[in-house]
Write a protein that holds these residues in place. Structure first.
Motif, PDB file in Angstrom:
ATOM      1  N   GLY A  50      22.948 -51.113  40.743  1.00  0.00           N
ATOM      2  CA  GLY A  50      23.528 -50.884  39.422  1.00  0.00           C
ATOM      3  C   GLY A  50      24.085 -49.479  39.323  1.00  0.00           C
ATOM      4  N   ASP A  51      24.635 -49.139  38.150  1.00  0.00           N
ATOM      5  CA  ASP A  51      25.108 -47.772  37.968  1.00  0.00           C
ATOM      6  C   ASP A  51      23.920 -46.848  37.689  1.00  0.00           C
ATOM      7  N   ALA A  52      24.186 -45.549  37.625  1.00  0.00           N
ATOM      8  CA  ALA A  52      23.106 -44.568  37.499  1.00  0.00           C
ATOM      9  C   ALA A  52      22.266 -44.807  36.257  1.00  0.00           C
ATOM     10  N   SER A  53      22.922 -45.131  35.133  1.00  0.00           N
ATOM     11  CA  SER A  53      22.192 -45.352  33.885  1.00  0.00           C
ATOM     12  C   SER A  53      21.273 -46.563  33.987  1.00  0.00           C
ATOM     13  N   GLN A  54      21.756 -47.652  34.565  1.00  0.00           N
ATOM     14  CA  GLN A  54      20.929 -48.850  34.718  1.00  0.00           C
ATOM     15  C   GLN A  54      19.720 -48.579  35.604  1.00  0.00           C
ATOM     16  N   ILE A  55      19.971 -47.914  36.723  1.00  0.00           N
ATOM     17  CA  ILE A  55      18.889 -47.641  37.674  1.00  0.00           C
ATOM     18  C   ILE A  55      17.831 -46.746  37.034  1.00  0.00           C
ATOM     19  N   TYR A  56      18.267 -45.748  36.278  1.00  0.00           N
ATOM     20  CA  TYR A  56      17.316 -44.794  35.711  1.00  0.00           C
ATOM     21  C   TYR A  56      16.617 -45.335  34.461  1.00  0.00           C
ATOM     22  N   HIS A  57      17.395 -45.890  33.539  1.00  0.00           N
ATOM     23  CA  HIS A  57      16.823 -46.302  32.253  1.00  0.00           C
ATOM     24  C   HIS A  57      16.265 -47.719  32.255  1.00  0.00           C
ATOM     25  N   ARG A  58      16.724 -48.559  33.183  1.00  0.00           N
ATOM     26  CA  ARG A  58      16.270 -49.948  33.224  1.00  0.00           C
ATOM     27  C   ARG A  58      15.797 -50.329  34.629  1.00  0.00           C
ATOM     28  N   PRO A  59      14.832 -49.610  35.189  1.00  0.00           N
ATOM     29  CA  PRO A  59      14.337 -49.974  36.522  1.00  0.00           C
ATOM     30  C   PRO A  59      13.698 -51.362  36.487  1.00  0.00           C
ATOM     31  N   LYS A  60      13.901 -52.131  37.565  1.00  0.00           N
ATOM     32  CA  LYS A  60      13.343 -53.478  37.616  1.00  0.00           C
ATOM     33  C   LYS A  60      11.964 -53.528  38.246  1.00  0.00           C
ATOM     34  N   THR A  61      11.667 -52.549  39.129  1.00  0.00           N
ATOM     35  CA  THR A  61      10.395 -52.574  39.849  1.00  0.00           C
ATOM     36  C   THR A  61       9.693 -51.224  39.753  1.00  0.00           C
ATOM     37  N   THR A  62       8.410 -51.237  40.075  1.00  0.00           N
ATOM     38  CA  THR A  62       7.634 -49.991  40.065  1.00  0.00           C
ATOM     39  C   THR A  62       8.181 -49.014  41.097  1.00  0.00           C
ATOM     40  N   PHE A  63       8.690 -49.543  42.232  1.00  0.00           N
ATOM     41  CA  PHE A  63       9.246 -48.654  43.247  1.00  0.00           C
ATOM     42  C   PHE A  63      10.453 -47.909  42.708  1.00  0.00           C
ATOM     43  N   VAL A  64      11.391 -48.624  42.081  1.00  0.00           N
ATOM     44  CA  VAL A  64      12.603 -47.988  41.545  1.00  0.00           C
ATOM     45  C   VAL A  64      12.223 -46.982  40.463  1.00  0.00           C
ATOM     46  N   ALA A  65      11.311 -47.370  39.560  1.00  0.00           N
ATOM     47  CA  ALA A  65      10.901 -46.481  38.469  1.00  0.00           C
ATOM     48  C   ALA A  65      10.274 -45.202  39.005  1.00  0.00           C
ATOM     49  N   SER A  66       9.482 -45.309  40.065  1.00  0.00           N
ATOM     50  CA  SER A  66       8.765 -44.147  40.601  1.00  0.00           C
ATOM     51  C   SER A  66       9.620 -43.316  41.540  1.00  0.00           C
ATOM     52  N   PHE A  67      10.532 -43.971  42.268  1.00  0.00           N
ATOM     53  CA  PHE A  67      11.346 -43.241  43.245  1.00  0.00           C
ATOM     54  C   PHE A  67      12.456 -42.451  42.568  1.00  0.00           C
ATOM     55  N   ILE A  68      13.005 -42.991  41.481  1.00  0.00           N
ATOM     56  CA  ILE A  68      14.080 -42.308  40.757  1.00  0.00           C
ATOM     57  C   ILE A  68      13.448 -41.508  39.628  1.00  0.00           C
ATOM     58  N   GLY A  69      13.263 -40.215  39.840  1.00  0.00           N
ATOM     59  CA  GLY A  69      12.658 -39.380  38.809  1.00  0.00           C
ATOM     60  C   GLY A  69      11.169 -39.645  38.667  1.00  0.00           C
ATOM     61  N   GLN A  70      10.621 -39.259  37.504  1.00  0.00           N
ATOM     62  CA  GLN A  70       9.209 -39.477  37.209  1.00  0.00           C
ATOM     63  C   GLN A  70       9.064 -40.676  36.283  1.00  0.00           C
ATOM     64  N   ALA A  71       7.900 -41.325  36.362  1.00  0.00           N
ATOM     65  CA  ALA A  71       7.640 -42.443  35.464  1.00  0.00           C
ATOM     66  C   ALA A  71       6.140 -42.616  35.269  1.00  0.00           C
ATOM     67  N   ASN A  72       5.754 -42.961  34.054  1.00  0.00           N
ATOM     68  CA  ASN A  72       4.401 -43.412  33.776  1.00  0.00           C
ATOM     69  C   ASN A  72       4.381 -44.922  33.993  1.00  0.00           C
ATOM     70  N   ILE A  73       3.637 -45.395  34.988  1.00  0.00           N
ATOM     71  CA  ILE A  73       3.504 -46.827  35.248  1.00  0.00           C
ATOM     72  C   ILE A  73       2.143 -47.262  34.724  1.00  0.00           C
ATOM     73  N   LEU A  74       2.144 -48.177  33.761  1.00  0.00           N
ATOM     74  CA  LEU A  74       0.911 -48.555  33.069  1.00  0.00           C
ATOM     75  C   LEU A  74       0.716 -50.069  33.098  1.00  0.00           C
ATOM     76  N   ARG A  75      -0.525 -50.487  33.289  1.00  0.00           N
ATOM     77  CA  ARG A  75      -0.837 -51.924  33.230  1.00  0.00           C
ATOM     78  C   ARG A  75      -0.920 -52.353  31.773  1.00  0.00           C
ATOM     79  N   ALA A  76      -0.441 -53.563  31.514  1.00  0.00           N
ATOM     80  CA  ALA A  76      -0.412 -54.052  30.144  1.00  0.00           C
ATOM     81  C   ALA A  76      -0.557 -55.567  30.124  1.00  0.00           C
ATOM     82  N   THR A  77      -0.891 -56.072  28.952  1.00  0.00           N
ATOM     83  CA  THR A  77      -0.955 -57.515  28.724  1.00  0.00           C
ATOM     84  C   THR A  77       0.074 -57.875  27.661  1.00  0.00           C
TER      85      THR A  77
END
Length: 361
Positions: A217-244
């Motif tokens: 995707g474009d830069a905005s999609q990759i950064y603001h709408r990551p599809k996986t934990t890998f993309v979210a964590s590899f591109i910048g910082q991210a809080n990855i949290l378990r949820a129900t």
């Protein structure tokens, strides 16, 4: 837009190791696309299969619709800029740039004209008679670029060409490369492990992990709408949290984080209706105030547990009363942000679009 390069179910095996697995990718004519990922993820192998220096174990490589899977590099209308630049040390700048044209037996007058144009395009005027040893890293990089573009390829492949430069020069060259690509209209396929480089320069980014494209995707999609934990964590910082997931309505879902905190989130990537999931929150998306403001939706209290000064920003570790730990990034004592320090109680607010459901990856 016309497709310049196409990879169809491309796989590359080295013995039992799968460097690239079933990759499908269409690269548009005239675009700047970046293959982004950590070392060993398969991005350089993909580049080498486009150039012809590697042959796929299975699948097909097409250039302008023509199958070139088994064609040698010299039969493909592509050129490559290597990480090491690969300049001939005994040749001058002018001779290095014109080398490919001489190999193609282009007439001397045309070589001189095209070399002059390439020298001007990469701002090397006056350095034509210097040897590579007399040039800085940035100048050698420009010679390598000029040598590649002087042959007027339809696709230019760049394998981490800026990695040997210092930070300041690297940033300057990012701008120059993007401007050069716009001017030439050539398709650029750029390989890097540097997230900032990819976000800054690319029309589209293919994030690669373990030989597969995790997201395109474009830069905005990759950064603001990551599809996986890998993309979210590899591109910048991210809080990855378990949820129900408690409920869903359209593109919104209500989730409960560990500790009982309920939030309204973006459900764009949610496959099912309810159940266990993961959410990603960028640290800079957490708005912090010393007093409650606005609607109570997605607002909760926390305490500043740690503070890391980073110049223009402060990185804060927050802990809620239920024990949830989050990283937040705020502007450093700007006019719109009161100073926050260890021990302060704060009100945190999150917009639903800034909490994105992601898949394990």
């Amino acid at each position: 837009m016309d497709v310049m390069v196409e990879l169809r179910a491309v796989t590359k095996r080295f013995g039992a190791f799968h460097a690239v697995s079933e990759v499908d990718l269409q690269i548009r004519a005239g675009e700047f696309i970046t293959l982004l990922g950590p070392s060993g993820c398969g991005k350089t192998t993909l580049l080498r299969m486009i150039s012809g220096f590697e042959t796929p174990s299975s699948g097909a490589v097409l250039l302008e619709g023509k199958d070139v899977t088994h064609e040698p590099p010299y039969r493909r209308d592509v050129n490559q800029v290597f990480q090491s630049y690969a300049l001939f040390p005994h040749m001058t700048v002018q001779e290095n740039i014109g080398f490919g044209l001489r190999m193609k037996k282009v007439p001397r007058a045309e070589i001189d004209e095209r070399v002059r144009a390439a020298v001007a395009m990469v701002s090397l005027g006056g350095m034509e008679q210097r040897k590579p040893s007399q040039l800085s890293g940035g100048q050698r990089q420009r010679v390598a670029l000029a040598r590649a573009i002087v042959c007027r390829p339809k696709v230019l492949l760049l394998d981490e060409p800026l990695s040997a430069l210092d930070a300041k020069l690297r940033h300057a060259m990012q701008v120059e490369l993007k401007e050069l690509q716009k001017k030439l209209g050539i398709t650029f396929v750029f390989v890097t492990h540097d997230q900032e480089e990819a976000l800054t320069m690319s029309d589209r980014i293919a994030v690669i992990n373990k030989g597969r494209i995790e997201q395109l995707g474009d830069a905005s999609q990759i950064y603001h709408r990551p599809k996986t934990t890998f993309v979210a964590s590899f591109i910048g910082q991210a809080n990855i949290l378990r949820a129900t997931v408690l409920s869903r309505s359209g593109e919104r879902a209500r989730v409960q984080l560990d500790g009982g905190l309920e939030l309204l989130v973006n459900a764009e990537h949610l496959a099912g209706g309810t159940g266990s999931t993961l959410v990603s929150i960028r640290p800079e998306k957490i708005a912090l105030r010393k007093e409650p403001q606005g609607a109570p939706e997605n607002r909760f209290e926390a305490r500043v547990e740690d503070e890391l000064f980073k110049g223009a920003t402060d990185q804060l570790r927050l802990r809620t009363d239920a024990g949830l730990v989050l990283t937040a990034v705020v502007a450093n004592e700007s006019s719109g942000q009161a100073a926050l320090h260890v021990g302060d109680r704060v009100f945190c607010h999150l917009h639903p679009d800034d909490i994105v459901i992601v898949h394990e990856g």
